[in-house]
Motif scaffolding. Structure first.
Motif, PDB file in Angstrom:
ATOM      1  N   ILE A  46       2.717   5.634 101.494  1.00 61.18           N
ATOM      2  CA  ILE A  46       3.596   6.770 101.215  1.00 61.18           C
ATOM      3  C   ILE A  46       2.807   8.060 101.006  1.00 61.18           C
ATOM      4  O   ILE A  46       3.334   9.158 101.171  1.00 61.18           O
ATOM      5  CB  ILE A  46       4.465   6.478  99.974  1.00 61.18           C
ATOM      6  CG1 ILE A  46       5.583   7.513  99.841  1.00 61.18           C
ATOM      7  CG2 ILE A  46       3.620   6.408  98.706  1.00 61.18           C
ATOM      8  CD1 ILE A  46       6.579   7.210  98.739  1.00 61.18           C
ATOM      9  N   SER A  55      -4.965   7.457 101.436  1.00 62.60           N
ATOM     10  CA  SER A  55      -3.723   6.716 101.229  1.00 62.60           C
ATOM     11  C   SER A  55      -4.113   5.244 101.235  1.00 62.60           C
ATOM     12  O   SER A  55      -3.898   4.529 102.196  1.00 62.60           O
ATOM     13  CB  SER A  55      -2.712   7.032 102.345  1.00 62.60           C
ATOM     14  OG  SER A  55      -3.339   6.937 103.617  1.00 62.60           O
ATOM     15  N   GLU A 186       6.263  16.682  97.574  1.00 61.75           N
ATOM     16  CA  GLU A 186       6.477  15.964  98.834  1.00 61.75           C
ATOM     17  C   GLU A 186       6.491  14.459  98.597  1.00 61.75           C
ATOM     18  O   GLU A 186       7.298  13.733  99.191  1.00 61.75           O
ATOM     19  CB  GLU A 186       5.378  16.328  99.834  1.00 61.75           C
ATOM     20  CG  GLU A 186       5.345  15.484 101.108  1.00 61.75           C
ATOM     21  CD  GLU A 186       6.612  15.581 101.951  1.00 61.75           C
ATOM     22  OE1 GLU A 186       6.806  14.700 102.816  1.00 61.75           O
ATOM     23  OE2 GLU A 186       7.401  16.527 101.766  1.00 61.75           O
ATOM     24  N   LEU A 187       5.626  13.979  97.717  1.00 64.85           N
ATOM     25  CA  LEU A 187       5.594  12.561  97.388  1.00 64.85           C
ATOM     26  C   LEU A 187       6.904  12.136  96.723  1.00 64.85           C
ATOM     27  O   LEU A 187       7.463  11.078  97.029  1.00 64.85           O
ATOM     28  CB  LEU A 187       4.410  12.275  96.471  1.00 64.85           C
ATOM     29  CG  LEU A 187       4.077  10.818  96.164  1.00 64.85           C
ATOM     30  CD1 LEU A 187       3.878  10.014  97.436  1.00 64.85           C
ATOM     31  CD2 LEU A 187       2.834  10.742  95.287  1.00 64.85           C
ATOM     32  N   ARG A 189       9.789  13.603  97.170  1.00 66.17           N
ATOM     33  CA  ARG A 189      10.815  13.640  98.215  1.00 66.17           C
ATOM     34  C   ARG A 189      10.783  12.362  99.052  1.00 66.17           C
ATOM     35  O   ARG A 189      11.823  11.778  99.361  1.00 66.17           O
ATOM     36  CB  ARG A 189      10.589  14.854  99.119  1.00 66.17           C
ATOM     37  CG  ARG A 189      11.691  15.066 100.153  1.00 66.17           C
ATOM     38  CD  ARG A 189      11.287  16.102 101.187  1.00 66.17           C
ATOM     39  NE  ARG A 189      10.204  15.625 102.027  1.00 66.17           N
ATOM     40  CZ  ARG A 189      10.373  14.799 103.067  1.00 66.17           C
ATOM     41  NH1 ARG A 189      11.586  14.362 103.372  1.00 66.17           N
ATOM     42  NH2 ARG A 189       9.346  14.417 103.788  1.00 66.17           N
ATOM     43  N   ARG A 190       9.580  11.912  99.413  1.00 64.40           N
ATOM     44  CA  ARG A 190       9.455  10.691 100.208  1.00 64.40           C
ATOM     45  C   ARG A 190       9.978   9.476  99.437  1.00 64.40           C
ATOM     46  O   ARG A 190      10.669   8.625 100.000  1.00 64.40           O
ATOM     47  CB  ARG A 190       7.992  10.459 100.592  1.00 64.40           C
ATOM     48  CG  ARG A 190       7.413  11.495 101.547  1.00 64.40           C
ATOM     49  CD  ARG A 190       5.954  11.187 101.858  1.00 64.40           C
ATOM     50  NE  ARG A 190       5.343  12.207 102.696  1.00 64.40           N
ATOM     51  CZ  ARG A 190       4.083  12.154 103.149  1.00 64.40           C
ATOM     52  NH1 ARG A 190       3.329  11.107 102.842  1.00 64.40           N
ATOM     53  NH2 ARG A 190       3.599  13.125 103.903  1.00 64.40           N
ATOM     54  N   LYS A 191       9.621   9.407  98.162  1.00 64.61           N
ATOM     55  CA  LYS A 191      10.041   8.252  97.369  1.00 64.61           C
ATOM     56  C   LYS A 191      11.545   8.232  97.157  1.00 64.61           C
ATOM     57  O   LYS A 191      12.168   7.152  97.099  1.00 64.61           O
ATOM     58  CB  LYS A 191       9.317   8.263  96.020  1.00 64.61           C
ATOM     59  CG  LYS A 191       9.486   6.984  95.211  1.00 64.61           C
ATOM     60  CD  LYS A 191       8.920   5.786  95.960  1.00 64.61           C
ATOM     61  CE  LYS A 191       9.103   4.500  95.177  1.00 64.61           C
ATOM     62  NZ  LYS A 191       8.578   3.331  95.899  1.00 64.61           N
ATOM     63  N   LYS A 193      13.825   8.823  99.131  1.00 67.25           N
ATOM     64  CA  LYS A 193      14.533   8.256 100.273  1.00 67.25           C
ATOM     65  C   LYS A 193      14.831   6.769 100.086  1.00 67.25           C
ATOM     66  O   LYS A 193      15.783   6.241 100.666  1.00 67.25           O
ATOM     67  CB  LYS A 193      13.715   8.454 101.553  1.00 67.25           C
ATOM     68  CG  LYS A 193      13.617   9.895 102.025  1.00 67.25           C
ATOM     69  CD  LYS A 193      12.818   9.984 103.310  1.00 67.25           C
ATOM     70  CE  LYS A 193      12.756  11.391 103.857  1.00 67.25           C
ATOM     71  NZ  LYS A 193      11.973  11.466 105.118  1.00 67.25           N
ATOM     72  N   SER A 194      14.002   6.095  99.284  1.00 62.08           N
ATOM     73  CA  SER A 194      14.169   4.646  99.113  1.00 62.08           C
ATOM     74  C   SER A 194      14.946   4.293  97.855  1.00 62.08           C
ATOM     75  O   SER A 194      15.144   3.111  97.558  1.00 62.08           O
ATOM     76  CB  SER A 194      12.784   3.973  99.048  1.00 62.08           C
ATOM     77  OG  SER A 194      12.056   4.428  97.921  1.00 62.08           O
TER      78      SER A 194
END
Length: 274
Positions: A46, A55, A186-187, A189-191, A193-194
């Motif tokens: 992620i 990463s 941003e991290l 925002r990505r998380k 999503k789940s």
């Protein structure tokens, strides 16, 4: 780390390890360890692409006495990332400083995830919305209201004073984290999503109560103990991440300059919750 720790029953293709590589660190064959669910993985895919910081992926083994130890670390997701011609898998049998720095870079990714997602995003920002909706939509005498409220004490007050100190223009995340505020948001925002709540009521309420109590305690109260020793969780690392293991002294080509900077820059880079 334990929020993203998963057991594996087979080795992932992007972390090319085998029984011969890992046998010296296991009390059984790799196949047997996988079957017995004694192999665990932390995969920070992620974080891929966030300011070109690692990463990382790491394999852990649970000893017979219950101790969990790292047995393999790969700092990047795939060979083509960051113009690398090699993506070494680092092992405990590598020279001392090579393995130490591999662990420090992995822990740096772990710390940046923790101080972006595990603590502020899940236990504070996301739960603030749950608190607001509970007050607005659930009657005060409803059993669900009575069940949730004890876990919400002081959350809004802490967020009101603490979040600007973390995520503000001159906040601790800007000053301390490798990924900075843009990377942290941003991290998050990505998380997001789940994250889901379209499950049964019992599971939803259990998740909320757990997040506001046990999980919050787990990701908050040991920050000083974990971060006070900089190499343990170096939230700021300067220099180039590990390169292939090539030198006679067993150090990576980045080791000398990075090691000096790591301890100096990370020396006081920690914060506790306000």
């Amino acid at each position: 780390m334990f929020a993203v720790l998963k057991y594996f029953t087979k080795t992932p293709s992007k972390l090319p390890v085998n029984n011969q590589m890992l046998k010296p660190f296991l009390e059984m064959s790799l196949k047997e360890a996988l079957t017995k669910k004694r192999i665990f993985i932390v995969d920070y895919e992620i974080m891929d692409g966030l300011l070109t910081k690692p990463s990382s992926i790491a394999f852990f083994y649970q000893h017979n006495d219950g101790t969990l130890i790292p047995i393999a670390i790969q700092l990047f997701q795939k060979l083509s990332n960051y113009f690398r011609s090699d993506n070494s898998v680092f092992l405990p049998s590598d020279p001392e400083y090579t393995w130490i720095l591999a662990k420090m870079w992995f822990n740096g990714a772990d710390a940046n995830y923790h101080e972006s997602v595990s603590l502020p995003e899940f236990t504070h920002l996301k739960m603030e919305g749950v608190v607001a909706i509970t007050h607005l939509q659930i009657y005060i005498k409803n059993p669900i209201y009575k069940l949730l409220m004890p876990h919400f004490f002081y959350l809004l007050a802490i967020n009101w004073t603490g979040i600007p100190l973390l995520l503000g223009n001159n906040g601790y995340i800007v000053k301390l984290l490798n990924i900075g505020r843009d990377g942290a948001t941003e991290l998050i925002r990505r998380k997001n999503k789940s994250w889901r709540l379209d499950v049964d009521v019992c599971l939803t309420l259990t998740s909320i109560n757990f997040t506001c109590s046990a999980k919050h305690e787990a990701v908050t109260f040991r920050q000083y103990e974990e971060y006070a020793f900089p190499p343990n969780f170096s939230i700021t690392l300067r220099g180039i991440s590990q390169k292939p293991k090539t030198t006679e002294r067993g150090e990576t080509s980045a080791t000398s300059s990075t090691r000096r900077n790591n301890v100096r820059q990370a020396g006081h880079n920690r914060h506790t919750e306000h």
